[in-house]
Motif scaffolding. Structure first.
Motif, short mmCIF file in Angstrom:
data_model
loop_
_atom_site.label_atom_id
_atom_site.label_comp_id
_atom_site.label_asym_id
_atom_site.label_seq_id
_atom_site.Cartn_x
_atom_site.Cartn_y
_atom_site.Cartn_z
N LEU A 286 0.84 -1.21 0.00
CA LEU A 286 0.00 0.00 0.00
C LEU A 286 0.87 1.26 0.00
O LEU A 286 0.56 2.24 -0.69
CB LEU A 286 -0.93 0.01 1.22
CG LEU A 286 -2.08 -1.00 1.14
CD1 LEU A 286 -2.80 -1.09 2.47
CD2 LEU A 286 -3.07 -0.59 0.04
N ASP A 287 1.97 1.22 0.77
CA ASP A 287 2.87 2.39 0.79
C ASP A 287 3.43 2.66 -0.61
O ASP A 287 3.51 3.81 -1.04
CB ASP A 287 4.02 2.17 1.78
CG ASP A 287 3.59 2.44 3.22
OD1 ASP A 287 2.52 3.06 3.40
OD2 ASP A 287 4.31 2.05 4.15
N ASP A 288 3.78 1.58 -1.32
CA ASP A 288 4.29 1.76 -2.69
C ASP A 288 3.24 2.42 -3.56
O ASP A 288 3.53 3.34 -4.33
CB ASP A 288 4.67 0.41 -3.32
CG ASP A 288 5.94 -0.16 -2.69
OD1 ASP A 288 6.60 0.61 -1.95
OD2 ASP A 288 6.24 -1.34 -2.90
N GLU A 289 2.00 1.94 -3.42
CA GLU A 289 0.92 2.52 -4.23
C GLU A 289 0.70 3.98 -3.90
O GLU A 289 0.51 4.82 -4.78
CB GLU A 289 -0.39 1.75 -4.00
CG GLU A 289 -0.46 0.51 -4.86
CD GLU A 289 -1.77 -0.24 -4.68
OE1 GLU A 289 -2.71 0.34 -4.10
OE2 GLU A 289 -1.83 -1.39 -5.12
N LEU A 290 0.75 4.27 -2.59
CA LEU A 290 0.56 5.67 -2.18
C LEU A 290 1.64 6.57 -2.79
O LEU A 290 1.35 7.67 -3.26
CB LEU A 290 0.61 5.79 -0.65
CG LEU A 290 -0.65 5.36 0.10
CD1 LEU A 290 -0.38 5.31 1.61
CD2 LEU A 290 -1.78 6.36 -0.17
N MET A 291 2.87 6.08 -2.80
CA MET A 291 3.97 6.87 -3.38
C MET A 291 3.72 7.11 -4.87
O MET A 291 3.92 8.22 -5.37
CB MET A 291 5.31 6.15 -3.22
CG MET A 291 5.72 5.95 -1.79
SD MET A 291 6.20 7.50 -1.03
CE MET A 291 7.92 7.42 -1.36
N GLN A 292 3.29 6.05 -5.55
CA GLN A 292 3.00 6.19 -6.98
C GLN A 292 1.94 7.26 -7.19
O GLN A 292 2.08 8.15 -8.05
CB GLN A 292 2.42 4.86 -7.53
CG GLN A 292 3.41 3.72 -7.59
CD GLN A 292 4.34 3.89 -8.78
OE1 GLN A 292 4.07 4.69 -9.67
NE2 GLN A 292 5.46 3.19 -8.77
N LEU A 293 0.88 7.17 -6.38
CA LEU A 293 -0.23 8.12 -6.53
C LEU A 293 0.24 9.55 -6.24
O LEU A 293 -0.15 10.50 -6.93
CB LEU A 293 -1.38 7.75 -5.57
CG LEU A 293 -2.18 6.51 -6.00
CD1 LEU A 293 -3.14 6.09 -4.90
CD2 LEU A 293 -2.97 6.81 -7.28
N LEU A 294 1.08 9.66 -5.20
CA LEU A 294 1.56 11.01 -4.87
C LEU A 294 2.39 11.58 -6.03
O LEU A 294 2.29 12.76 -6.37
CB LEU A 294 2.39 10.98 -3.58
CG LEU A 294 1.56 10.90 -2.31
CD1 LEU A 294 2.45 10.66 -1.10
CD2 LEU A 294 0.77 12.21 -2.10
N GLY A 295 3.18 10.69 -6.65
CA GLY A 295 3.97 11.11 -7.80
C GLY A 295 3.06 11.62 -8.91
O GLY A 295 3.30 12.68 -9.52
N GLN A 296 1.97 10.89 -9.15
CA GLN A 296 1.03 11.29 -10.19
C GLN A 296 0.37 12.62 -9.84
O GLN A 296 0.16 13.49 -10.67
CB GLN A 296 -0.07 10.24 -10.35
CG GLN A 296 0.42 8.99 -11.06
CD GLN A 296 -0.68 7.93 -11.12
OE1 GLN A 296 -1.86 8.24 -11.03
NE2 GLN A 296 -0.28 6.68 -11.26
N ARG A 297 0.05 12.74 -8.54
CA ARG A 297 -0.58 13.99 -8.09
C ARG A 297 0.34 15.19 -8.37
O ARG A 297 -0.10 16.25 -8.79
CB ARG A 297 -0.88 13.90 -6.59
CG ARG A 297 -1.78 15.00 -6.06
CD ARG A 297 -1.81 14.96 -4.54
NE ARG A 297 -2.84 15.85 -3.99
CZ ARG A 297 -2.72 17.14 -3.89
NH1 ARG A 297 -1.64 17.76 -4.33
NH2 ARG A 297 -3.71 17.87 -3.35
N MET A 298 1.63 14.99 -8.12
CA MET A 298 2.58 16.09 -8.33
C MET A 298 2.70 16.43 -9.82
O MET A 298 2.89 17.58 -10.19
CB MET A 298 3.97 15.73 -7.78
CG MET A 298 4.02 15.64 -6.27
SD MET A 298 3.31 17.10 -5.46
CE MET A 298 2.77 16.38 -3.91
N LYS A 299 2.58 15.40 -10.66
CA LYS A 299 2.65 15.67 -12.10
C LYS A 299 1.50 16.58 -12.52
O LYS A 299 1.66 17.51 -13.33
CB LYS A 299 2.60 14.36 -12.89
CG LYS A 299 3.88 13.57 -12.78
CD LYS A 299 4.26 12.92 -14.13
CE LYS A 299 5.66 12.39 -14.10
NZ LYS A 299 5.79 11.20 -13.23
#
Ligand code: PEP
Ligand code: MN
Length: 364
Positions: A286-299
């Motif tokens: 889940l932490d990995d997914e959250l990081m991915q999502l945060l990366g997308q959010r920043m984009k």
């Protein structure tokens, strides 16, 4: 002969220092000889404490409050030690106080929160400790600043003090009502991460400032794997000369210590470890997914940044920020996320977004 005595004393202190959980208790302030001796006697009778504490010199936030009995209280502690066999610890803030404490066989020194904030004072105490073999406990500074806390540890370590421990006593924040000093557990956890071999104990008395939430706070510290507790006790808490609201009697301390569920950090059962491992894997996932999502959010934030820049709009739009928070409070409440967490989380995310957008503004 004298050398032998001091070696024996060092060994005794060493074994107490290594005891887990380490329980330190005693009055906020030494007030009278009778009070010190009676507290010590009643604490020793609980069979639950390892070290006796008492404030001899009290740094007070405002003048006119009780500023400690001074060096005249040191022989009382010596007597209390003789009577109970418990080692004693006092707070020191100046070279003279260190000298006095050492002359009266104080076993462990502690540096208070109002001293840790001041590098001049910490250095003065450190200089007085050069070449002295005595353990030192260092309270966190009043303000939430890990570098200041670390600096104090380094100053004391540099003069050759080998046994250094930490005391987490919470941090002062404006407008805080529940606690006298907000625990900010993450600060203590980070300090523990940075100093994995250093003992860290919790002082729920100064965190809570009152008695009704002492147990909860102490339990939380134990659940977070703190090495022990420092709790203030008084034979007549209501009439204590300092910190009256947060002190409990020695017998109440015994009840509190018996009510705590003492958990172990590691258990060896294979089934338990396997189950834990599985859950930890899920968390990692889940932490990995959250990081991915945060990366997308920043984009997306980057894109908005470019758009704002092209249209000459400021980075921060307060209305939009309020809208995000309000929306998240409502959603968060339904899924069990506290308002406090949501604010902290979105503050961090928002700051990162702003930094991204700022970079876009600067680069384009
Ligand atoms: C104390 O231990 O009585 C005391 C003054 O604590 P702090 O330095 O944490 O305020
Ligand atoms: Mn106190």
């Amino acid at each position: 002969m004298q050398e032998k005595e001091s070696t024996n004393r060092d060994e005794t202190i060493q074994s107490i220092w290594n005891k887990r959980p380490l329980i330190i208790s005693g009055p906020c302030s030494a007030e009278t000889e009778e009070q010190v001796l009676a507290t010590a006697k009643r604490l020793a009778a609980t069979g639950k404490i390892d070290m006796l504490r008492a404030g001899i010199w009290k740094p007070r936030t405002k003048p006119g409050m009780f500023e400690g009995i001074g060096a005249k209280g040191l022989p009382w502690l010596q007597k209390a030690k003789e009577m109970t066999g418990l080692p004693v610890t006092v707070e020191v803030a100046t070279a003279k106080q260190v000298e006095d404490a050492l002359n009266f066989d104080v076993d462990v020194l502690w540096i208070g929160a109002r001293t840790t904030v001041n590098p001049f004072s910490v250095q003065e105490v450190a200089n007085a400790l050069r070449g002295v073999s005595i353990p030192v406990l260092i309270k966190n500074p009043i303000n939430p600043d890990l570098e200041l806390w670390t600096g104090a540890v380094e100053r004391i370590a540099r003069v050759g003090v080998q046994q250094i421990g930490l005391i987490h006593r919470g941090f002062s924040t404006f407008g805080n009502t529940e606690y006298r000093n907000a625990p900010m557990w993450h600060m203590a956890i980070e300090m523990k991460r940075r100093n994995p071999d250093m003992m860290i104990i919790n002082d729920p008395s100064h965190i809570c400032g009152r008695c009704d939430i002492l147990l909860d706070t102490a339990q939380k510290a134990i659940d977070l794997d703190f090495d022990g507790l420092m709790i203030e006790t008084h034979i007549d808490p209501n009439n204590a000369w300092s910190d009256a609201k947060q002190q409990i009697t020695p017998e109440q301390l015994q009840e509190l210590l018996e009510a705590i569920v003492w958990r172990k950090e590691d258990v060896s059962s294979a089934t338990f470890n396997a189950a834990l491992e599985k859950l930890r894997e899920q968390i990692n996932h889940l932490d990995d997914e959250l990081m991915q999502l945060l990366g997308q959010r920043m984009k997306i934030a980057d894109k908005i940044g470019a758009y704002k820049k092209n249209n000459n709009v400021t980075i921060l739009q307060t209305n939009r920020w309020n809208e995000i928070l309000e929306r998240s409070f409502a959603k968060g409440e339904k899924i069990g996320l506290s308002k406090e967490f949501i604010i902290r989380y979105f503050d961090a995310v928002h700051m990162e977004s702003i930094n991204h957008q700022k970079k876009i503004f600067d680069d384009l």
